[in-house]
Design an enzyme around this catalytic site. Structure first.
Site, PDB file in Angstrom:
ATOM      1  N   TYR A 161      -4.234   4.328   7.983  1.00  0.00           N
ATOM      2  CA  TYR A 161      -5.540   3.701   8.182  1.00  0.00           C
ATOM      3  C   TYR A 161      -6.182   4.219   9.462  1.00  0.00           C
ATOM      4  O   TYR A 161      -6.103   5.400   9.759  1.00  0.00           O
ATOM      5  CB  TYR A 161      -5.429   2.164   8.184  1.00  0.00           C
ATOM      6  CG  TYR A 161      -4.738   1.638   6.972  1.00  0.00           C
ATOM      7  CD1 TYR A 161      -5.231   1.936   5.701  1.00  0.00           C
ATOM      8  CD2 TYR A 161      -3.588   0.875   7.067  1.00  0.00           C
ATOM      9  CE1 TYR A 161      -4.601   1.463   4.570  1.00  0.00           C
ATOM     10  CE2 TYR A 161      -2.957   0.393   5.937  1.00  0.00           C
ATOM     11  CZ  TYR A 161      -3.461   0.696   4.689  1.00  0.00           C
ATOM     12  OH  TYR A 161      -2.848   0.254   3.588  1.00  0.00           O
ATOM     13  N   VAL A 210       1.277  -3.659   3.973  1.00  0.00           N
ATOM     14  CA  VAL A 210       1.184  -4.895   4.758  1.00  0.00           C
ATOM     15  C   VAL A 210       2.411  -5.796   4.679  1.00  0.00           C
ATOM     16  O   VAL A 210       2.471  -6.805   5.372  1.00  0.00           O
ATOM     17  CB  VAL A 210      -0.068  -5.738   4.409  1.00  0.00           C
ATOM     18  CG1 VAL A 210      -1.325  -5.126   4.996  1.00  0.00           C
ATOM     19  CG2 VAL A 210      -0.190  -6.001   2.939  1.00  0.00           C
ATOM     20  N   LYS A 241       0.164   3.352  -2.928  1.00  0.00           N
ATOM     21  CA  LYS A 241      -1.097   4.100  -3.125  1.00  0.00           C
ATOM     22  C   LYS A 241      -0.908   5.612  -3.275  1.00  0.00           C
ATOM     23  O   LYS A 241      -1.462   6.204  -4.201  1.00  0.00           O
ATOM     24  CB  LYS A 241      -2.089   3.786  -1.997  1.00  0.00           C
ATOM     25  CG  LYS A 241      -2.626   2.351  -2.061  1.00  0.00           C
ATOM     26  CD  LYS A 241      -3.406   2.008  -0.789  1.00  0.00           C
ATOM     27  CE  LYS A 241      -3.957   0.591  -0.830  1.00  0.00           C
ATOM     28  NZ  LYS A 241      -4.542   0.194   0.457  1.00  0.00           N
ATOM     29  N   TYR A 264      -3.679  -3.241 -10.060  1.00  0.00           N
ATOM     30  CA  TYR A 264      -3.498  -2.987  -8.616  1.00  0.00           C
ATOM     31  C   TYR A 264      -2.647  -4.081  -7.960  1.00  0.00           C
ATOM     32  O   TYR A 264      -1.727  -3.794  -7.192  1.00  0.00           O
ATOM     33  CB  TYR A 264      -4.872  -2.874  -7.943  1.00  0.00           C
ATOM     34  CG  TYR A 264      -4.811  -2.816  -6.438  1.00  0.00           C
ATOM     35  CD1 TYR A 264      -4.406  -1.655  -5.788  1.00  0.00           C
ATOM     36  CD2 TYR A 264      -5.138  -3.934  -5.661  1.00  0.00           C
ATOM     37  CE1 TYR A 264      -4.342  -1.604  -4.398  1.00  0.00           C
ATOM     38  CE2 TYR A 264      -5.072  -3.888  -4.281  1.00  0.00           C
ATOM     39  CZ  TYR A 264      -4.668  -2.725  -3.652  1.00  0.00           C
ATOM     40  OH  TYR A 264      -4.589  -2.678  -2.285  1.00  0.00           O
ATOM     41  N   SER A 279       0.803  -1.235   0.000  1.00  0.00           N
ATOM     42  CA  SER A 279       0.000   0.000   0.000  1.00  0.00           C
ATOM     43  C   SER A 279       0.829   1.273   0.000  1.00  0.00           C
ATOM     44  O   SER A 279       0.261   2.363  -0.146  1.00  0.00           O
ATOM     45  CB  SER A 279      -0.938   0.005   1.196  1.00  0.00           C
ATOM     46  OG  SER A 279      -1.958  -0.932   0.969  1.00  0.00           O
TER      47      SER A 279
END
Ligand code: GLN
Length: 312
Positions: A240, A258, A67, A188, A64
């Site tokens: 998050y 992650v 992103k 992705y 991530s």
């Protein structure tokens, strides 16, 4: 003589090394196989100086952390308003893979999976392959070198990515997703499987911190405004459902992944990268959070703190 910044990084690693709680991500089976002991930290100044400590050579998948950089690419291509017709600006207060949609049917923000899949789909390309090549090339421009894909992790992501496909289906149903579900999720999965080191990640952050110019290659990757928009959403949504506490305790725009990496930036000063695979329940690296928090506390890095910290 060891440079004071290197010494600061080494000290933080030593002082947080005993934090061995958490566990490697296992919902992507290949990530569970990572050596849990890996631990590296890097800082890159906007002037291009590179400092690092610990496992700086070890490659891990970007996950991530991709992103914000793909969001920056989409902003560069389409501008803020068009991108945000498809994805929101607000923290979700939920898990990274939650079904978080605003009343208009847009994923809450581009830092959660649903929002990232929508953002990836906005990158122009006739198919997933062409779209991914643009993404790979942009991630490489941020890092200052050509980046490859970890094929084993990619296969694992594809084999177990049912929830991400489900999220993509829901964004398709709401009208947020442009194009086909498979084309979006495949690009992705590939972007999440790009291999980086903590130094790559710190250079990527330093590029945002320097207003879009890679401090090592001197190449302008994005406009200053795009860098600012990207850092803004990292600050509000990047960790998050830990983003609020992170904002209080660490005070730097950041993004976790992650596989155990975290990217963080101090605008106008430096970028940071940290890697340690054991995660907390939210999906953030336990030692990565501890290390950046200690670094911030010890060196006055909090952006809302008036005292000066270090710069490279
Ligand atoms: N590839 C991961 C997923 O989609 C990325 C999530 C993350 O790093 N938080 O589940």
């Amino acid at each position: 003589m060891t440079h004071p910044v290197t010494l600061a990084l080494e000290t933080v690693l030593r002082r947080t090394a005993g934090e061995t709680s958490g566990a490697t991500a296992d919902y992507i089976p290949e990530l569970a196989a990572a050596d849990p002991e890996g631990f590296g930290l890097a800082a890159v100044g906007v002037g291009g100086r590179v400092f690092s400590a610990g496992d700086t050579e070890r490659a891990f998948t970007i996950q991530s952390i991709s992103k914000p950089f793909v969001y920056a690419l989409a902003l560069s291509e389409l501008g803020l308003d068009r991108v945000h017709e498809h994805v929101g600006f607000e923290p979700s207060g939920e898990a990274f893979n939650a079904l978080s949609f605003d009343p208009a049917g847009r994923p809450s923000n581009p830092m959660i999976n649903a929002g990232a899949i929508v953002t990836t789909a906005l990158v122009p390309g006739v198919d997933a392959g062409e779209r991914f090549e643009r993404i790979r090339s942009a991630l490489g421009a941020f890092a200052g070198r050509d980046l490859g894909v970890d094929e084993a992790v990619l296969a694992s992501e594809r084999a177990t990515g049912h929830r991400n496909r489900g999220l993509a289906e829901l964004t398709k149903a709401s009208g947020a997703l442009v194009g086909e579900v498979d084309a979006a999720t495949d690009a992705y999965f590939r972007q999440c499987s790009v291999r980086v080191t903590v130094i790559d990640v710190a250079v990527m952050a330093a590029t945002l911190a320097g207003g879009g110019v890679n401090p090592v290659t001197q190449v302008r990757v994005v406009d200053p405004l795009v860098a600012r928009h990207t850092l803004a959403l990292m600050a509000s949504c990047g960790m998050y459902d830990h983003s609020g506490e992170w904002g209080s305790r660490v005070g730097l725009p950041a993004k976790s992944g992650v596989s155990g990496g975290i990217v963080a930036a101090s605008p106008g000063r430096f970028g940071l990268g940290v890697f340690s695979p054991r995660l907390d329940a939210i999906g953030n690296s336990v030692r990565g959070v501890a290390a950046l928090q200690l670094l911030s506390e010890e060196h006055g890095l909090h952006l809302l703190d008036p005292s000066p910290g270090f710069s490279g």
